[in-house]
Write a protein that holds these residues in place. Structure first.
Motif, PDB file in Angstrom:
ATOM      1  N   ASN B 256     -40.746  31.123  49.473  1.00 47.84           N
ATOM      2  CA  ASN B 256     -40.235  31.346  48.134  1.00 47.84           C
ATOM      3  C   ASN B 256     -40.052  32.831  47.841  1.00 47.84           C
ATOM      4  O   ASN B 256     -39.033  33.241  47.277  1.00 47.84           O
ATOM      5  N   SER B 257     -41.025  33.635  48.237  1.00 50.25           N
ATOM      6  CA  SER B 257     -40.932  35.061  47.881  1.00 50.25           C
ATOM      7  C   SER B 257     -39.974  35.822  48.789  1.00 50.25           C
ATOM      8  O   SER B 257     -39.464  36.864  48.407  1.00 50.25           O
ATOM      9  N   THR B 258     -39.734  35.315  50.002  1.00 50.64           N
ATOM     10  CA  THR B 258     -38.825  36.035  50.899  1.00 50.64           C
ATOM     11  C   THR B 258     -37.424  35.431  50.922  1.00 50.64           C
ATOM     12  O   THR B 258     -36.495  36.050  51.423  1.00 50.64           O
ATOM     13  N   GLN B 259     -37.288  34.217  50.400  1.00 47.13           N
ATOM     14  CA  GLN B 259     -35.998  33.483  50.491  1.00 47.13           C
ATOM     15  C   GLN B 259     -35.581  33.348  51.960  1.00 47.13           C
ATOM     16  O   GLN B 259     -34.404  33.481  52.303  1.00 47.13           O
ATOM     17  N   TRP B 260     -36.567  33.116  52.812  1.00 51.49           N
ATOM     18  CA  TRP B 260     -36.331  33.097  54.264  1.00 51.49           C
ATOM     19  C   TRP B 260     -35.334  32.002  54.659  1.00 51.49           C
ATOM     20  O   TRP B 260     -35.437  30.868  54.218  1.00 51.49           O
ATOM     21  N   ARG B 261     -34.394  32.388  55.520  1.00 53.48           N
ATOM     22  CA  ARG B 261     -33.446  31.404  56.058  1.00 53.48           C
ATOM     23  C   ARG B 261     -33.752  31.220  57.546  1.00 53.48           C
ATOM     24  O   ARG B 261     -33.751  32.191  58.302  1.00 53.48           O
ATOM     25  N   GLY B 262     -34.000  29.984  57.960  1.00 56.94           N
ATOM     26  CA  GLY B 262     -34.235  29.700  59.371  1.00 56.94           C
ATOM     27  C   GLY B 262     -35.683  29.393  59.682  1.00 56.94           C
ATOM     28  O   GLY B 262     -36.504  29.189  58.786  1.00 56.94           O
ATOM     29  N   GLY B 263     -35.978  29.378  60.985  1.00 58.40           N
ATOM     30  CA  GLY B 263     -37.332  29.071  61.415  1.00 58.40           C
ATOM     31  C   GLY B 263     -38.178  30.324  61.489  1.00 58.40           C
ATOM     32  O   GLY B 263     -37.662  31.422  61.692  1.00 58.40           O
ATOM     33  N   CYS B 264     -39.471  30.167  61.308  1.00 53.98           N
ATOM     34  CA  CYS B 264     -40.385  31.280  61.519  1.00 53.98           C
ATOM     35  C   CYS B 264     -41.776  30.728  61.776  1.00 53.98           C
ATOM     36  O   CYS B 264     -42.019  29.533  61.606  1.00 53.98           O
ATOM     37  N   GLU B 265     -42.652  31.612  62.206  1.00 57.33           N
ATOM     38  CA  GLU B 265     -44.036  31.207  62.467  1.00 57.33           C
ATOM     39  C   GLU B 265     -44.969  32.182  61.780  1.00 57.33           C
ATOM     40  O   GLU B 265     -44.880  33.390  61.995  1.00 57.33           O
ATOM     41  N   LEU B 266     -45.858  31.650  60.952  1.00 60.93           N
ATOM     42  CA  LEU B 266     -46.873  32.500  60.329  1.00 60.93           C
ATOM     43  C   LEU B 266     -48.135  32.409  61.171  1.00 60.93           C
ATOM     44  O   LEU B 266     -48.620  31.314  61.448  1.00 60.93           O
ATOM     45  N   GLU B 267     -48.642  33.559  61.606  1.00 61.53           N
ATOM     46  CA  GLU B 267     -49.913  33.587  62.324  1.00 61.53           C
ATOM     47  C   GLU B 267     -50.976  33.945  61.301  1.00 61.53           C
ATOM     48  O   GLU B 267     -50.935  35.024  60.707  1.00 61.53           O
ATOM     49  N   VAL B 268     -51.886  33.017  61.093  1.00 62.01           N
ATOM     50  CA  VAL B 268     -52.865  33.158  60.016  1.00 62.01           C
ATOM     51  C   VAL B 268     -54.276  33.155  60.584  1.00 62.01           C
ATOM     52  O   VAL B 268     -54.567  32.421  61.527  1.00 62.01           O
ATOM     53  N   MET B 269     -55.135  33.990  60.016  1.00 66.88           N
ATOM     54  CA  MET B 269     -56.553  33.942  60.348  1.00 66.88           C
ATOM     55  C   MET B 269     -57.274  33.453  59.097  1.00 66.88           C
ATOM     56  O   MET B 269     -57.226  34.104  58.052  1.00 66.88           O
ATOM     57  N   LEU B 270     -57.865  32.289  59.212  1.00 67.46           N
ATOM     58  CA  LEU B 270     -58.581  31.711  58.077  1.00 67.46           C
ATOM     59  C   LEU B 270     -60.051  32.094  58.207  1.00 67.46           C
ATOM     60  O   LEU B 270     -60.744  31.641  59.118  1.00 67.46           O
TER      61      LEU B 270
END
Lengths: 79, 347
Positions: B256-270
């Motif tokens: 929502n905040s980036t208006q990203w178009r296409g695929g992406c991968e978020l690498e998250v450390m929980l």
């Protein structure tokens, strides 16, 4: 004491936590305890069932049950 | 009658540190809504995907990203003449800049893409991740960008350990002392050049999220995955889909905040106290993308549909507890095949 709602428990005592991806397996006694916890049985009721099923000393059963449930807590499997 | 699409896909290097291309193709092939002729675009003659003829119909070599947009465009014009491409799905970080730059030209030729805007692509760059996090309200680890070795020597006293030493495009090494930082710095420098990133080490559970954005602020698909087995290169060799609302919300907020178009991968450390740190944003599908199709949200096929102008509503369900286990397989081919791709640049 309740098993968290989203935790999947199989009849054989295999647990899967869908939030963390962790899985655990228990022996037959553990499976029975999990089964009873799923049915919202109290610690006293579970102790009673275990004593009946295994012909074991009540104090020993209470101690083992406490150890088992504290493990479940440690692994974030209880509410 | 089903629509027939000619789709070109890159990153066919299904090796121990795999590119996503083969997984993307596998997911596309599984979609029953259209027929696909798959054109592989390769950089090297030994990318395994080239030889997987049940997945890839024809392969063309393309120039390395360092060759710039002109040589890439010339090659794509030739391939388009031969194949009449409908869509190109680039899957390497290093090549995306060129493809984004060429997007309008490709569109003019009738070739669709579904890529982020250059500004979106650059904002999530590793080198700008901290500012990106601050701007959009995401938790990101602190970092320092080093443009020369001398800068590292200057900050020796200030470093806290462990620290993560990262390359511009790939590689991350955890260092526990200044000597280890130096060693890691030089190793990554030799492979990826400058700048090099020193990032705060965050302890927790490593989660990856495959996300598909529609370019208008909506996440069409979100699949969180925890690595169950990690190779010495830090790649997932097995992973499982998770059900965690915090991760879904994080991915929705990102799109929502980036208006990203296409695929992406978020690498998250929980972290243990439940804080989701965004460690990296990869601007393309991850190599484990087939898991999204297996779990019920076929992201590559959905990307194809959106690229071809279809409007999609976000998926609402997926299978939790779906596991992938990668495996190695010795594909046997003949020298004549190798000769075709290395001699003629086509197979």
């Amino acid at each position: 004491m309740r098993i968290r709602k989203n935790i999947a428990v199989s009849d054989e005592g295999f647990l899967f936590n869908p939030t963390t991806g962790d899985s655990f397996s228990t022996n037959g006694t553990g499976a029975l305890i999990l089964h009873l916890l799923k049915q919202d049985k109290s610690v006293a009721e579970i102790t009673e069932t275990l004593c009946e099923n295994f012909d074991a000393d009540r104090i020993l059963v209470e101690r083992d049950l406490e150890e088992f449930t504290s493990l479940l807590k440690e692994y974030s499997l209880l509410d | 009658m089903k629509q027939k699409l000619v789709i070109a896909v890159t990153a066919l290097n299904a090796i121990d540190s795999p590119g996503p291309g083969v997984a993307v193709i596998r997911a596309i092939r599984e979609c029953a809504d259209f027929e696909a002729r798959i054109i592989g675009l390769s950089y090297e003659a030994l990318e395994p995907g080239l030889y997987m003829h049940d997945l890839v119909d024809k392969t063309y070599q393309i120039p390395y990203p360092s060759g710039g947009t002109d040589s890439l465009m010339a090659r794509l014009e030739y391939i388009h003449e031969e194949e009449k491409l409908d869509l190109i799905i680039p899957n390497f970080d290093a090549e995306l800049f060129n493809f984004i730059k060429l997007r309008d030209k490709l569109s003019g030729m009738g070739i669709h893409t579904f890529l982020p805007e250059l500004v979106q692509f650059e904002a999530r760059d590793k080198l700008k991740l901290y500012d990106f996090g601050k701007q959009h309200g995401f938790i990101v680890p602190k970092d320092r960008i080093l443009h020369e070795f001398r800068e590292l020597q200057k900050i020796e006293e200030e470093l806290e350990y462990p620290v993560v030493v990262k390359g511009k495009f790939y590689d991350a090494i955890i260092a526990n002392s200044y000597e280890q930082v130096e060693k890691a710095f030089l190793k990554i420098l030799a492979k990826w050049g400058l700048p090099i990133i020193l990032q705060e080490f965050v302890k927790g559970t490593e989660i990856n999220i495959a996300v598909l954005g529609d370019g208008k602020g909506k996440a069409i698909s979100i699949i969180p995955m925890r690595k169950l087995y990690i190779t010495d290169k830090g790649k997932a060799w097995a992973g499982i889909t998770l059900d965690d609302e915090r991760l879904i919300t994080l991915a929705q907020k990102f799109i929502n905040s980036t208006q990203w178009r296409g695929g992406c991968e978020l690498e998250v450390m929980l972290t243990d106290d439940g804080k989701p740190y965004i460690m990296e944003v990869n601007p393309r599908f991850p190599a484990w993308i087939y898991l999204t199709a297996a779990a019920g949200q076929n992201q590559p096929a959905s990307l194809v549909k959106m690229a071809m102008g279809e409007h999609l509503e976000p998926f609402t369900n997926y299978e939790v507890g779906k596991i992938f286990i990668r495996y190695a397989w010795d594909l046997i081919t003949d020298i004549s095949e190798f000769q075709k791709i290395s001699g003629n640049g086509e197979l």
